[in-house]
Structure formats: structure tokens, C-alpha cells
Design a protein around this motif. Structure first.
Motif, PDB file in Angstrom:
ATOM      1  N   LEU A 152       0.825  -1.204   0.000  1.00 31.62           N
ATOM      2  CA  LEU A 152       0.000   0.000   0.000  1.00 31.62           C
ATOM      3  C   LEU A 152       0.863   1.259   0.000  1.00 31.62           C
ATOM      4  CD1 LEU A 152      -2.882   1.124   0.208  1.00 31.62           C
ATOM      5  CD2 LEU A 152      -2.639   1.023   2.691  1.00 31.62           C
ATOM      6  N   ASN A 206       1.088   4.149  -3.093  1.00 33.82           N
ATOM      7  CA  ASN A 206       0.794   5.555  -2.854  1.00 33.82           C
ATOM      8  C   ASN A 206       2.011   6.443  -3.080  1.00 33.82           C
ATOM      9  OD1 ASN A 206      -2.096   6.026  -1.619  1.00 33.82           O
ATOM     10  ND2 ASN A 206      -1.379   4.072  -0.819  1.00 33.82           N
ATOM     11  N   VAL A 237      -2.813   9.332   3.538  1.00 37.06           N
ATOM     12  CA  VAL A 237      -3.456   8.340   2.674  1.00 37.06           C
ATOM     13  C   VAL A 237      -3.297   6.934   3.240  1.00 37.06           C
ATOM     14  CG1 VAL A 237      -3.410   7.322   0.377  1.00 37.06           C
ATOM     15  CG2 VAL A 237      -3.201   9.784   0.637  1.00 37.06           C
ATOM     16  N   VAL A 238      -2.084   6.572   3.619  1.00 36.98           N
ATOM     17  CA  VAL A 238      -1.829   5.207   4.088  1.00 36.98           C
ATOM     18  C   VAL A 238      -2.498   4.963   5.439  1.00 36.98           C
ATOM     19  CG1 VAL A 238      -0.021   3.574   4.733  1.00 36.98           C
ATOM     20  CG2 VAL A 238       0.310   5.077   2.776  1.00 36.98           C
ATOM     21  N   GLU A 258      -5.224   6.307   6.598  1.00 39.21           N
ATOM     22  CA  GLU A 258      -6.662   6.152   6.368  1.00 39.21           C
ATOM     23  C   GLU A 258      -6.984   4.779   5.779  1.00 39.21           C
ATOM     24  OE1 GLU A 258     -10.294   8.470   3.985  1.00 39.21           O
ATOM     25  OE2 GLU A 258      -8.226   9.220   3.925  1.00 39.21           O
ATOM     26  N   ALA A 259      -6.115   4.277   4.904  1.00 38.11           N
ATOM     27  CA  ALA A 259      -6.360   2.970   4.287  1.00 38.11           C
ATOM     28  C   ALA A 259      -6.162   1.824   5.262  1.00 38.11           C
ATOM     29  CB  ALA A 259      -5.445   2.795   3.074  1.00 38.11           C
ATOM     30  N   THR A 260      -5.257   1.960   6.218  1.00 35.18           N
ATOM     31  CA  THR A 260      -4.971   0.874   7.166  1.00 35.18           C
ATOM     32  C   THR A 260      -5.795   0.966   8.448  1.00 35.18           C
ATOM     33  OG1 THR A 260      -3.145   2.185   8.084  1.00 35.18           O
ATOM     34  CG2 THR A 260      -2.616   0.628   6.336  1.00 35.18           C
ATOM     35  N   ASN A 261      -6.638   1.973   8.572  1.00 34.23           N
ATOM     36  CA  ASN A 261      -7.453   2.104   9.784  1.00 34.23           C
ATOM     37  C   ASN A 261      -8.381   0.897  10.008  1.00 34.23           C
ATOM     38  OD1 ASN A 261      -8.427   3.455  12.084  1.00 34.23           O
ATOM     39  ND2 ASN A 261     -10.153   4.287  10.917  1.00 34.23           N
TER      40      ASN A 261
END
Length: 333
Positions: free
Chosen positions: A116, A120, A147-148, A150-153
């Protein structure tokens, strides 16, 4: 034999029970959390410390480290918005917040975070020019982190930091940038030198202006003082002339002699002091000058009447008879 067999059975049963108890005791180390599965389903999470499980029913599912972990982002090539090829690598810092989500929401958590991040990196850096890429590294890190993270939350992971470690443009591009930087610095040096010369010229002109003003002020002050001196001299001359006129009006012949003798001596002094005269011919009689001096002596005797007259051994010189000092007998004849 029966008693012995029963004893062995009891002993075996005790050993089995002890083994089950030992299998149900679990100790979780600090900085880790373990998930518990019952018949393959998640039931709870074990915190650091001593825990008891139901043997043969509960088992340990996943062991998650709750400490912050560092992942190296391998080098990859990125094409910028202005079609420049650069090689980029970095590091990712993340920490598991929810052990259950990190265990069951994603497979191979570290690989997922790494892929990820790399994706990005290409997206964010590919949307920027090369100059922005080299000068705004903090902005790149902030955008990647947003960005990262938010994606891994949903995975129960908190990405704490993403750092771009190295950006390597091609060699020819580096040479071009070096030449550009040198030209820019030469331009700045020329501008600074011209600005310095301009400031120096301004300061010199200002100094000359101030000097001229001060000189003009000095000349004005000198002229004012000269005029004042001439005015005072004229006033003194006028006062002297007035007094001489009053003395003449009162019938004092000595005043006339003093006035004429002073003018006569001043004229002789001016003629003798001329630098372009080597030989001076005076078509004058020395007796006239002596007569003028005699007139001055008469004035002095009148001014100091108490002073004793000169002795007979040194008789005062008689005033010669000049055109301004004739006796009455000559005038009558």
C-alpha cells in the motif's frame, strides 16, 4: 493386581489432568497480545500476564506485537509529472492498535502495508514536478501518511510516520541541475554586486551633497560674519568721523590734523605693502609726514594735560608748516 491396576489408572488420570491444566495456562509477554479461538472462532484477546484457557476447547489464534514496527520500503522508479525518472525509497513506522482486527481483517499485515505504501508513493510523487519533489519532501511525507493511515485504519493499525529516505534523479539530470544552480548563483552574485555599486554611488552622491551643503553653509556664515565685521567697522568709522566732525565744528584744529595724518599714513602703508613694487618714488615731502605726526602729538598733549612738558634738553619738534598747518601770520599775509 486389581488394586495395582486401579492405582495406575488414577495416576494416569492425574497426569492427564495435570497436563490439561498446564495446557490451559498461558503467559503473555509485555508488548504482545494474543487472540483466543474457541472451536475456530475468535472469542477474546489476551493482555500481557497470566491467563487460563479451557484445554481442548480454547486455543491461541494469532500473536500480535503491539510495539511500533519499522518497514523498509524498497527502491522503486517513479515518473514525475514533467516526465523525469527518479529512484525513491523510504521507511514506514506503524503500530497495531487492535490485535483482533490486525489478525482477522487482513492477511499478512506487513506485506499489505508495504504494498500500500509503495503504490501511494508512486501516486503522490507522480503528481508532482521534479523541483517540487526535491524541495517539498515534508509535504510528500504528510500526504503519504494521511493516505496510508486512512487505508490501514480498518486493519486496526496506526501508521505513525512515513519518511522518504532517498530520491535519486538520473545522472544527466543531476548535471543539468548543477549547471542551473551555478547559473542562478552567478546571476544572484551579479545582482548583489550591481546593488552594492548602486548603494555605493548613492552614498557617495549623498556625501558630496552633504559636503556641498556644509560648504555653502560655511560660506554663508563667513559672509555673514564678514558683513557683520564690515558693518561694525563702518559704524566705528562713522562714529569716529562724527566725533571728528563735532571736534572740527568746535574749532579743534588738532582733530583735523589727526584725521588727515591717519589717512596719509594709511595710504603710505598700502603703497609700501604692495608686492609688485620694488622701488618706490614718493613725490612727497617728508616734512608733511612729520608735520602730521606733530599734529598727533598736539592731540596727545591736549588729551593728557597733567603730564609734565618735555625738558629743555630735548625740545619737542616744531610742527612744520604744511598746507593743513599754517600759522595765522602766513594766512594774513
Amino acid at each position: 493386581m486389581v488394586v495395582g491396576g486401579f492405582t495406575l489408572f488414577v495416576l494416569a488420570l492425574l497426569v492427564f489432568a495435570l497436563a490439561l491444566v498446564l495446557l490451559g495456562v498461558r503467559t503473555v509477554s509485555q508488548g504482545q497480545e494474543w487472540t483466543v479461538e474457541r472451536f475456530g472462532r475468535y472469542t477474546r484477546t489476551l493482555q500481557p500476564g497470566l491467563h487460563l484457557l479451557i484445554p481442548l476447547i480454547d486455543r491461541i489464534g494469532q500473536k500480535q506485537s503491539m510495539m511500533e514496527t519499522v518497514l523498509d520500503v524498497p527502491s522503486q522508479e517513479v515518473i514525475t509529472r514533467d516526465n523525469a525518472m527518479v529512484t525513491v525509497d523510504g521507511v514506514v513506522f506503524f503500530q497495531v492498535i487492535d490485535a483482533a482486527k490486525a489478525s482477522y481483517e487482513v492477511n499478512n499485515l506487513q506485506l499489505a502495508i508495504l504494498n500500500l505504501t509503495m503504490t501511494n508513493v508512486r501516486t503522490v510523487m507522480g503528481s508532482m514536478d521534479l523541483d517540487e519533489l526535491l524541495s517539498q519532501r515534508d509535504q510528500i511525507n504528510a500526504r503519504l501518511l494521511t493516505v496510508v493511515d486512512e487505508a490501514t485504519n480498518p486493519w486496526g493499525v496506526k501508521v505513525t510516520r512515513i519518511e522518504i529516505r532517498d530520491i535519486q534523479p538520473p545522472r544527466d539530470l543531476v548535471d543539468s541541475m548543477a549547471r542551473q544552480m551555478k547559473a542562478e548563483r552567478d546571476r544572484r552574485a551579479s545582482i548583489l554586486e550591481a546593488e552594492g555599486q548602486r548603494q555605493a554611488a548613492i552614498l557617495r552622491a549623498e556625501g558630496a551633497k552633504q559636503a556641498a551643503i556644509l560648504q555653502a553653509e560655511g560660506r554663508r556664515e563667513a559672509a555673514f560674519r564678514d558683513a557683520e565685521a564690515r558693518e561694525r567697522a563702518a559704524q566705528a568709522e562713522a562714529e569716529a568721523t562724527r566725533r571728528v566732525s563735532e571736534a572740527i565744528a568746535g574749532g579743534s584744529v588738532q582733530a583735523i590734523n589727526y584725521f588727515v595724518a591717519q589717512r596719509y599714513v594709511d595710504a603710505l602703508t598700502a603703497v609700501a605693502a604692495a608686492p609688485n613694487q620694488k622701488v618706490l618714488f614718493l613725490p612727497l615731502e617728508a616734512a608733511n609726514v612729520i608735520g602730521a605726526i606733530g599734529g598727533i602729538a598736539e592731540i596727545a598733549r591736549e588729551a593728557f594735560p597733567n603730564r609734565p612738558p618735555p625738558s629743555a634738553a630735548t625740545p619737542a619738534p616744531a610742527a612744520p608748516k604744511g598746507p593743513w598747518n599754517r600759522d595765522d601770520s602766513a594766512a594774513s599775509t
